[in-house]
Design a protein around this motif. Structure first.
Motif, PDB file in Angstrom:
ATOM      1  N   THR A 129       0.837  -1.193   0.000  1.00  0.00           N
ATOM      2  CA  THR A 129       0.000   0.000   0.000  1.00  0.00           C
ATOM      3  C   THR A 129       0.880   1.255   0.000  1.00  0.00           C
ATOM      4  OG1 THR A 129      -0.098   0.072   2.424  1.00  0.00           O
ATOM      5  CG2 THR A 129      -1.841  -1.170   1.292  1.00  0.00           C
ATOM      6  N   LEU A 130       0.261   2.373  -0.357  1.00  0.00           N
ATOM      7  CA  LEU A 130       0.887   3.687  -0.282  1.00  0.00           C
ATOM      8  C   LEU A 130      -0.085   4.622   0.421  1.00  0.00           C
ATOM      9  CD1 LEU A 130       2.184   3.929  -3.972  1.00  0.00           C
ATOM     10  CD2 LEU A 130       3.582   3.471  -1.943  1.00  0.00           C
ATOM     11  N   LYS A 131       0.320   5.848   0.641  1.00  0.00           N
ATOM     12  CA  LYS A 131      -0.555   6.804   1.317  1.00  0.00           C
ATOM     13  C   LYS A 131      -1.856   7.000   0.563  1.00  0.00           C
ATOM     14  CE  LYS A 131      -0.567  11.409   3.416  1.00  0.00           C
ATOM     15  NZ  LYS A 131       0.215  12.657   3.660  1.00  0.00           N
ATOM     16  N   ASN A 132      -1.804   6.961  -0.763  1.00  0.00           N
ATOM     17  CA  ASN A 132      -3.003   7.144  -1.577  1.00  0.00           C
ATOM     18  C   ASN A 132      -3.400   5.871  -2.321  1.00  0.00           C
ATOM     19  OD1 ASN A 132      -0.704   7.386  -3.276  1.00  0.00           O
ATOM     20  ND2 ASN A 132      -1.909   8.440  -4.834  1.00  0.00           N
ATOM     21  N   MET A 133      -2.905   4.731  -1.843  1.00  0.00           N
ATOM     22  CA  MET A 133      -3.227   3.453  -2.492  1.00  0.00           C
ATOM     23  C   MET A 133      -3.509   2.391  -1.435  1.00  0.00           C
ATOM     24  SD  MET A 133      -0.821   1.247  -5.101  1.00  0.00           S
ATOM     25  CE  MET A 133      -0.895  -0.550  -5.068  1.00  0.00           C
ATOM     26  N   GLY A 134      -4.741   1.912  -1.431  1.00  0.00           N
ATOM     27  CA  GLY A 134      -5.137   0.855  -0.515  1.00  0.00           C
ATOM     28  C   GLY A 134      -5.191  -0.482  -1.230  1.00  0.00           C
ATOM     29  N   ALA A 135      -5.384  -1.551  -0.484  1.00  0.00           N
ATOM     30  CA  ALA A 135      -5.456  -2.885  -1.067  1.00  0.00           C
ATOM     31  C   ALA A 135      -6.511  -3.713  -0.341  1.00  0.00           C
ATOM     32  CB  ALA A 135      -4.102  -3.574  -0.992  1.00  0.00           C
ATOM     33  N   PHE A 136      -7.155  -4.577  -1.090  1.00  0.00           N
ATOM     34  CA  PHE A 136      -8.123  -5.481  -0.472  1.00  0.00           C
ATOM     35  C   PHE A 136      -8.008  -6.852  -1.116  1.00  0.00           C
ATOM     36  CE2 PHE A 136     -10.296  -3.256  -3.894  1.00  0.00           C
ATOM     37  CZ  PHE A 136     -11.055  -4.225  -4.535  1.00  0.00           C
ATOM     38  N   GLU A 137      -8.290  -7.851  -0.320  1.00  0.00           N
ATOM     39  CA  GLU A 137      -8.120  -9.232  -0.754  1.00  0.00           C
ATOM     40  C   GLU A 137      -9.138 -10.085  -0.020  1.00  0.00           C
ATOM     41  OE1 GLU A 137      -7.643 -11.232  -2.846  1.00  0.00           O
ATOM     42  OE2 GLU A 137      -5.472 -11.466  -3.095  1.00  0.00           O
ATOM     43  N   ALA A 138      -9.309 -11.314  -0.465  1.00  0.00           N
ATOM     44  CA  ALA A 138     -10.234 -12.236   0.188  1.00  0.00           C
ATOM     45  C   ALA A 138      -9.470 -13.444   0.714  1.00  0.00           C
ATOM     46  CB  ALA A 138     -11.316 -12.693  -0.792  1.00  0.00           C
ATOM     47  N   ARG A 139      -9.975 -13.994   1.789  1.00  0.00           N
ATOM     48  CA  ARG A 139      -9.374 -15.207   2.344  1.00  0.00           C
ATOM     49  C   ARG A 139      -9.950 -16.414   1.583  1.00  0.00           C
ATOM     50  NH1 ARG A 139      -6.722 -14.269   7.341  1.00  0.00           N
ATOM     51  NH2 ARG A 139      -7.057 -12.140   8.105  1.00  0.00           N
ATOM     52  N   TYR A 140      -9.541 -16.516   0.319  1.00  0.00           N
ATOM     53  CA  TYR A 140     -10.034 -17.609  -0.517  1.00  0.00           C
ATOM     54  C   TYR A 140      -9.772 -18.962   0.125  1.00  0.00           C
ATOM     55  CZ  TYR A 140      -8.991 -13.791  -3.810  1.00  0.00           C
ATOM     56  OH  TYR A 140      -8.866 -12.578  -4.420  1.00  0.00           O
ATOM     57  N   TYR A 141      -8.672 -19.037   0.858  1.00  0.00           N
ATOM     58  CA  TYR A 141      -8.278 -20.322   1.441  1.00  0.00           C
ATOM     59  C   TYR A 141      -9.341 -20.876   2.380  1.00  0.00           C
ATOM     60  CZ  TYR A 141      -6.909 -17.780   5.701  1.00  0.00           C
ATOM     61  OH  TYR A 141      -6.898 -16.999   6.841  1.00  0.00           O
ATOM     62  N   GLU A 142     -10.171 -19.999   2.958  1.00  0.00           N
ATOM     63  CA  GLU A 142     -11.251 -20.497   3.806  1.00  0.00           C
ATOM     64  C   GLU A 142     -12.275 -21.266   2.965  1.00  0.00           C
ATOM     65  OE1 GLU A 142     -11.120 -17.049   7.299  1.00  0.00           O
ATOM     66  OE2 GLU A 142     -12.779 -17.059   5.855  1.00  0.00           O
ATOM     67  N   GLY A 143     -12.573 -20.739   1.789  1.00  0.00           N
ATOM     68  CA  GLY A 143     -13.507 -21.417   0.897  1.00  0.00           C
ATOM     69  C   GLY A 143     -12.922 -22.686   0.303  1.00  0.00           C
ATOM     70  N   THR A 144     -11.646 -22.647  -0.089  1.00  0.00           N
ATOM     71  CA  THR A 144     -11.057 -23.840  -0.697  1.00  0.00           C
ATOM     72  C   THR A 144     -10.863 -24.957   0.333  1.00  0.00           C
ATOM     73  OG1 THR A 144      -8.785 -22.993  -0.429  1.00  0.00           O
ATOM     74  CG2 THR A 144      -9.896 -22.521  -2.503  1.00  0.00           C
ATOM     75  N   TYR A 145     -10.647 -24.572   1.580  1.00  0.00           N
ATOM     76  CA  TYR A 145     -10.539 -25.585   2.632  1.00  0.00           C
ATOM     77  C   TYR A 145     -11.854 -26.352   2.766  1.00  0.00           C
ATOM     78  CZ  TYR A 145      -9.570 -27.673   7.229  1.00  0.00           C
ATOM     79  OH  TYR A 145      -9.368 -28.561   8.270  1.00  0.00           O
ATOM     80  N   LEU A 146     -12.979 -25.621   2.775  1.00  0.00           N
ATOM     81  CA  LEU A 146     -14.281 -26.280   2.855  1.00  0.00           C
ATOM     82  C   LEU A 146     -14.544 -27.133   1.624  1.00  0.00           C
ATOM     83  CD1 LEU A 146     -16.455 -23.349   4.278  1.00  0.00           C
ATOM     84  CD2 LEU A 146     -15.455 -25.269   5.541  1.00  0.00           C
ATOM     85  N   ALA A 147     -14.198 -26.589   0.449  1.00  0.00           N
ATOM     86  CA  ALA A 147     -14.363 -27.366  -0.787  1.00  0.00           C
ATOM     87  C   ALA A 147     -13.483 -28.605  -0.754  1.00  0.00           C
ATOM     88  CB  ALA A 147     -14.016 -26.501  -1.995  1.00  0.00           C
ATOM     89  N   GLY A 148     -12.302 -28.488  -0.143  1.00  0.00           N
ATOM     90  CA  GLY A 148     -11.396 -29.622  -0.038  1.00  0.00           C
ATOM     91  C   GLY A 148     -11.965 -30.742   0.820  1.00  0.00           C
ATOM     92  N   ILE A 149     -12.690 -30.371   1.873  1.00  0.00           N
ATOM     93  CA  ILE A 149     -13.335 -31.385   2.709  1.00  0.00           C
ATOM     94  C   ILE A 149     -14.287 -32.221   1.862  1.00  0.00           C
ATOM     95  CG2 ILE A 149     -14.929 -31.771   4.622  1.00  0.00           C
ATOM     96  CD1 ILE A 149     -13.747 -29.276   5.957  1.00  0.00           C
ATOM     97  N   VAL A 150     -15.097 -31.525   1.063  1.00  0.00           N
ATOM     98  CA  VAL A 150     -16.042 -32.223   0.191  1.00  0.00           C
ATOM     99  C   VAL A 150     -15.281 -33.081  -0.822  1.00  0.00           C
ATOM    100  CG1 VAL A 150     -17.869 -31.937  -1.518  1.00  0.00           C
ATOM    101  CG2 VAL A 150     -17.779 -30.415   0.451  1.00  0.00           C
ATOM    102  N   ALA A 151     -14.235 -32.499  -1.415  1.00  0.00           N
ATOM    103  CA  ALA A 151     -13.444 -33.232  -2.407  1.00  0.00           C
ATOM    104  C   ALA A 151     -12.821 -34.483  -1.812  1.00  0.00           C
ATOM    105  CB  ALA A 151     -12.363 -32.321  -2.973  1.00  0.00           C
ATOM    106  N   GLY A 152     -12.295 -34.354  -0.599  1.00  0.00           N
ATOM    107  CA  GLY A 152     -11.668 -35.493   0.061  1.00  0.00           C
ATOM    108  C   GLY A 152     -12.635 -36.627   0.311  1.00  0.00           C
ATOM    109  N   LYS A 153     -13.866 -36.289   0.597  1.00  0.00           N
ATOM    110  CA  LYS A 153     -14.888 -37.294   0.851  1.00  0.00           C
ATOM    111  C   LYS A 153     -15.428 -37.906  -0.443  1.00  0.00           C
ATOM    112  CE  LYS A 153     -15.637 -37.601   5.353  1.00  0.00           C
ATOM    113  NZ  LYS A 153     -15.583 -38.916   6.068  1.00  0.00           N
ATOM    114  N   MET A 154     -15.494 -37.116  -1.503  1.00  0.00           N
ATOM    115  CA  MET A 154     -16.095 -37.587  -2.751  1.00  0.00           C
ATOM    116  C   MET A 154     -15.094 -38.299  -3.654  1.00  0.00           C
ATOM    117  SD  MET A 154     -19.227 -36.799  -2.315  1.00  0.00           S
ATOM    118  CE  MET A 154     -19.998 -36.980  -3.925  1.00  0.00           C
ATOM    119  N   SER A 155     -13.806 -38.101  -3.449  1.00  0.00           N
ATOM    120  CA  SER A 155     -12.801 -38.718  -4.308  1.00  0.00           C
ATOM    121  C   SER A 155     -12.700 -40.224  -4.058  1.00  0.00           C
ATOM    122  CB  SER A 155     -11.430 -38.068  -4.064  1.00  0.00           C
ATOM    123  OG  SER A 155     -10.427 -38.713  -4.824  1.00  0.00           O
TER     124      SER A 155
END
Length: 366
Positions: A129-155
């Motif tokens: 970031t800079l004084k006039n530049m902000g940043a935003f992001e998502a914790r995608y890993y929370e969603g992929t972890y849940l999807a991974g649980i399903v994947a692990g069970k269905m594989s």
């Protein structure tokens, strides 16, 4: 086609430049009433995917402030040299808020922001970031972890597949979490990885999906800007996980779920604070708790006990009782990266450059 889009846009900017030069006080008065906002998309706006979710957030922002915002958008800004020129032109044309939508936009945006201190910049997927530049992001890993649980069970083969655009931290983290989620319910699971070196290449993605399936993967997830992997899974009878948007319509039988990203709150809050003069540079990283990350409806073929476990784990993440990167965690070489009783700190997650144990793929040497 993308080059034509940028060329036409730059011509429009030049025309606006003449108007601005002639506008004087009239333009200043207009700026007081209407906030000029610009958004640069890394790929074309499709029916689903990364850029589609950003465009939905743009629409939500306009709806939140009817008559108070004027937005210009540019599609297909994927190259750094193009991004720097576009950001600079957008700022020069009086846009007081300029939004970038890709990690690849970070360096060019920083260059422009440093020379345009009166313009506010916001970058999705940025880590600086800079004084006039902000940043935003998502914790995608929370969603992929849940999807991974399903994947692990269905594989059935215990082999998962992952397709990513580039091996940057905001893709590496979710890829690792996908396997960590799977291994939490299926310790035998492994995950093969293919990098496309592109955010948008349906043909290359199709080849990658077919390659993973031919190597035994029976659940495949992609983090690209197309539904191609979901379409291939439907054709081949292989389970898939979608990204950014709900992609179930492209795989009505074999799509397990998608982890959806909703940027609306980020766009709306950025516009509001710029308008009321309270904007301050910050780095936001939100997930399931704030609704920036959401899970789409699950495939009815998933057993009820699996769905109950996933729901329980989701609530545990939201409550702060479960962290997908809780130790012990070893990397691809067997080195311990997170000790038992510890979790990987946010600053290390944001810069993660290694695969967890069980991931099968290559990473560029730093």
């Amino acid at each position: 086609m993308l080059r034509d889009t940028r060329r036409d846009f730059l011509k429009q900017l030049s025309a606006l430049g003449l108007t601005t030069a002639l506008g004087g006080r009239a333009m200043d008065a207009f700026a007081d009433e209407v906030l000029k906002v610009a958004v640069a998309y890394v790929s074309p706006i499709g029916d689903v995917g990364w850029t589609k979710q950003h465009d939905l957030a743009r629409q939500a922002m306009e709806a939140a402030f009817p008559g108070k915002i004027k937005v210009v958008k540019v599609e297909g800004v994927s190259q750094a040299q193009d991004a720097e020129r576009v950001f600079r032109d957008l700022a020069n044309q009086g846009n007081k808020l300029v939004i970038g939508t890709s990690f690849s936009h970070m360096t060019p945006m920083m260059k422009v922001a440093q020379s345009m201190p009166k313009t506010t910049f916001e970058l999705c997927s940025g880590i600086k970031t800079l004084k006039n530049m902000g940043a935003f992001e998502a914790r995608y890993y929370e969603g992929t972890y849940l999807a991974g649980i399903v994947a692990g069970k269905m594989s059935k083969s215990n082999v998962l597949g992952f397709i990513g655009g580039f091996p940057v931290p905001d893709i590496l983290g979710p890829a690792n979490a996908f396997l960590l989620g799977a291994r939490s319910v299926n310790p035998k699971a492994s995950c093969k990885v293919i990098w496309l070196s592109s955010w948008y290449d349906p043909a290359k993605e199709r080849d990658a999906a077919n390659a993973l399936i031919s190597e035994g993967a029976d659940v495949v997830m992609s983090m690209t800007d197309t539904p191609t992997t979901v379409q291939v899974g439907e054709e081949k009878g292989v389970w898939t996980v979608g990204y950014a948007s709900d992609m179930s319509k492209y795989g009505p039988k074999k799509h397990l779920t998608s982890f959806v990203v909703d940027w609306s709150s980020e766009y709306i809050n950025a516009a509001r604070t710029v308008m009321d003069g309270t904007w301050k540079s910050s780095h936001r990283w939100d997930g399931l708790k704030t609704g920036v990350v959401k899970m789409s409806p699950y495939n009815p073929a998933i057993p009820k006990d699996v769905l109950a476990h996933v729901a329980q784990q989701e609530q545990a993440i939201i409550a702060g009782k479960l962290h997908p990167f809780a130790g012990p965690i070893r990397d691809q070489s067997g080195k311990e990266r997170v000790a038992a009783g510890s979790t990987l700190p946010d600053d290390q997650l944001k810069g993660i450059n290694w695969f967890v144990e069980g991931m099968q793929g290559n990473l560029p040497r730093s």
